[in-house]
Design a protein around this motif. Structure first.
Motif, PDB file in Angstrom:
ATOM      1  N   LEU A   1       0.847  -1.189   0.000  1.00 18.18           N
ATOM      2  CA  LEU A   1       0.000   0.000   0.000  1.00 18.18           C
ATOM      3  C   LEU A   1       0.886   1.244   0.000  1.00 18.18           C
ATOM      4  O   LEU A   1       1.977   1.241   0.576  1.00 18.18           O
ATOM      5  CB  LEU A   1      -0.922   0.005   1.210  1.00 18.18           C
ATOM      6  CG  LEU A   1      -1.898  -1.177   1.292  1.00 18.18           C
ATOM      7  CD1 LEU A   1      -2.727  -1.095   2.565  1.00 18.18           C
ATOM      8  CD2 LEU A   1      -2.797  -1.222   0.074  1.00 18.18           C
TER       9      LEU A   1
ATOM     10  N   SER B   1       0.254   4.203   1.407  1.00 17.77           N
ATOM     11  CA  SER B   1       0.226   4.919   2.686  1.00 17.77           C
ATOM     12  C   SER B   1      -0.456   4.055   3.736  1.00 17.77           C
ATOM     13  O   SER B   1      -1.382   3.297   3.425  1.00 17.77           O
ATOM     14  CB  SER B   1      -0.557   6.224   2.531  1.00 17.77           C
ATOM     15  OG  SER B   1      -0.869   6.775   3.791  1.00 17.77           O
TER      16      SER B   1
ATOM     17  N   SER C   1      -2.444   5.072   5.827  1.00 17.20           N
ATOM     18  CA  SER C   1      -3.841   5.519   5.951  1.00 17.20           C
ATOM     19  C   SER C   1      -4.783   4.657   5.107  1.00 17.20           C
ATOM     20  O   SER C   1      -5.986   4.644   5.328  1.00 17.20           O
ATOM     21  CB  SER C   1      -3.981   6.997   5.590  1.00 17.20           C
ATOM     22  OG  SER C   1      -3.626   7.208   4.240  1.00 17.20           O
ATOM     23  N   MET C   2      -4.226   3.893   4.155  1.00 19.34           N
ATOM     24  CA  MET C   2      -5.025   2.999   3.314  1.00 19.34           C
ATOM     25  C   MET C   2      -5.270   1.637   3.979  1.00 19.34           C
ATOM     26  O   MET C   2      -6.077   0.853   3.491  1.00 19.34           O
ATOM     27  CB  MET C   2      -4.318   2.790   1.974  1.00 19.34           C
ATOM     28  CG  MET C   2      -4.148   4.061   1.171  1.00 19.34           C
ATOM     29  SD  MET C   2      -3.075   3.816  -0.265  1.00 19.34           S
ATOM     30  CE  MET C   2      -4.129   2.776  -1.262  1.00 19.34           C
TER      31      MET C   2
ATOM     32  N   GLU D   1      -6.899  -0.866   6.285  1.00 19.31           N
ATOM     33  CA  GLU D   1      -8.197  -0.890   6.954  1.00 19.31           C
ATOM     34  C   GLU D   1      -8.068  -1.154   8.436  1.00 19.31           C
ATOM     35  O   GLU D   1      -8.733  -0.520   9.248  1.00 19.31           O
ATOM     36  CB  GLU D   1      -9.114  -1.915   6.292  1.00 19.31           C
ATOM     37  CG  GLU D   1      -9.503  -1.482   4.905  1.00 19.31           C
ATOM     38  CD  GLU D   1     -10.892  -1.897   4.527  1.00 19.31           C
ATOM     39  OE1 GLU D   1     -11.688  -2.264   5.403  1.00 19.31           O
ATOM     40  OE2 GLU D   1     -11.178  -1.835   3.335  1.00 19.31           O
TER      41      GLU D   1
ATOM     42  N   GLU E   1      -0.680  10.051   9.501  1.00 18.14           N
ATOM     43  CA  GLU E   1      -1.324   9.080   8.603  1.00 18.14           C
ATOM     44  C   GLU E   1      -2.033   7.994   9.421  1.00 18.14           C
ATOM     45  O   GLU E   1      -3.127   7.566   9.058  1.00 18.14           O
ATOM     46  CB  GLU E   1      -0.288   8.427   7.686  1.00 18.14           C
ATOM     47  CG  GLU E   1       0.278   9.347   6.640  1.00 18.14           C
ATOM     48  CD  GLU E   1       1.384   8.688   5.830  1.00 18.14           C
ATOM     49  OE1 GLU E   1       1.899   7.628   6.238  1.00 18.14           O
ATOM     50  OE2 GLU E   1       1.741   9.240   4.778  1.00 18.14           O
TER      51      GLU E   1
ATOM     52  N   LYS F   1      -8.822   4.009   9.090  1.00 16.67           N
ATOM     53  CA  LYS F   1     -10.226   3.693   9.377  1.00 16.67           C
ATOM     54  C   LYS F   1     -10.368   3.139  10.800  1.00 16.67           C
ATOM     55  O   LYS F   1     -11.233   3.546  11.548  1.00 16.67           O
ATOM     56  CB  LYS F   1     -10.721   2.677   8.342  1.00 16.67           C
ATOM     57  CG  LYS F   1     -12.170   2.321   8.474  1.00 16.67           C
ATOM     58  CD  LYS F   1     -12.589   1.379   7.362  1.00 16.67           C
ATOM     59  CE  LYS F   1     -14.038   0.988   7.525  1.00 16.67           C
ATOM     60  NZ  LYS F   1     -14.468   0.089   6.451  1.00 16.67           N
TER      61      LYS F   1
END
Length: 140
Positions: free
Chosen positions: A62, A64, A66-67, A69, A89, A94
């Protein structure tokens, strides 16, 4: 600097299932490669995070954190000056992790403060592989 107890680390490492590794690279001989492969062999689901690599350890990487889950622990293999940005980040994830782990030789007062102010545990200047071997290798 926050230094968790052996009991706290043992609980964290034994309850964690998913670990995101920021700065993941599968370059033989590099610490990040050795640690990532160790964590995979130890039974964790490892999520590689790298802005330029498409795959690491045969898995999609990924761009970042922040991606991601969900991850129980986020491990950083980045220089200290980048840790505050990565902490931000992590706050955009989520589902936030239980721990923000800065590998051996890495610490950041700003990143620590950001994480602790948001209820996320912090480990600094410790190798997750070394700690796992020391505290849990025979139990996992």
């Amino acid at each position: 600097m926050f230094l968790p107890t052996d009991e706290t680390l043992r609980t964290l490492l034994s309850s964690a299932r998913t670990i995101a590794i920021i700065g993941a690279k599968d370059v033989p001989g590099q610490d990040v490669d050795r640690v990532g492969r160790y964590l995979i062999a130890a039974g964790y689901t490892v999520i590689p995070v790298h802005p330029k690599r498409k795959t690491v350890w045969g898995m999609p990487a990924l761009v970042s954190v922040s991606m991601v889950e969900t991850a129980d622990i986020v491990v950083l293999f980045r220089a200290p000056q980048y840790c505050p940005d990565h902490a931000r980040e992590v706050l955009a994830m989520k589902t936030r992790p239980a721990c923000f782990w800065m590998q051996q030789g890495i610490s950041s007062p700003e990143a620590r403060r950001l994480m602790q102010d948001n209820g996320i545990g912090v480990v600094e200047d410790r190798c997750i592989m070394v700690e796992h071997r020391r505290l849990l290798a025979q139990t996992r």
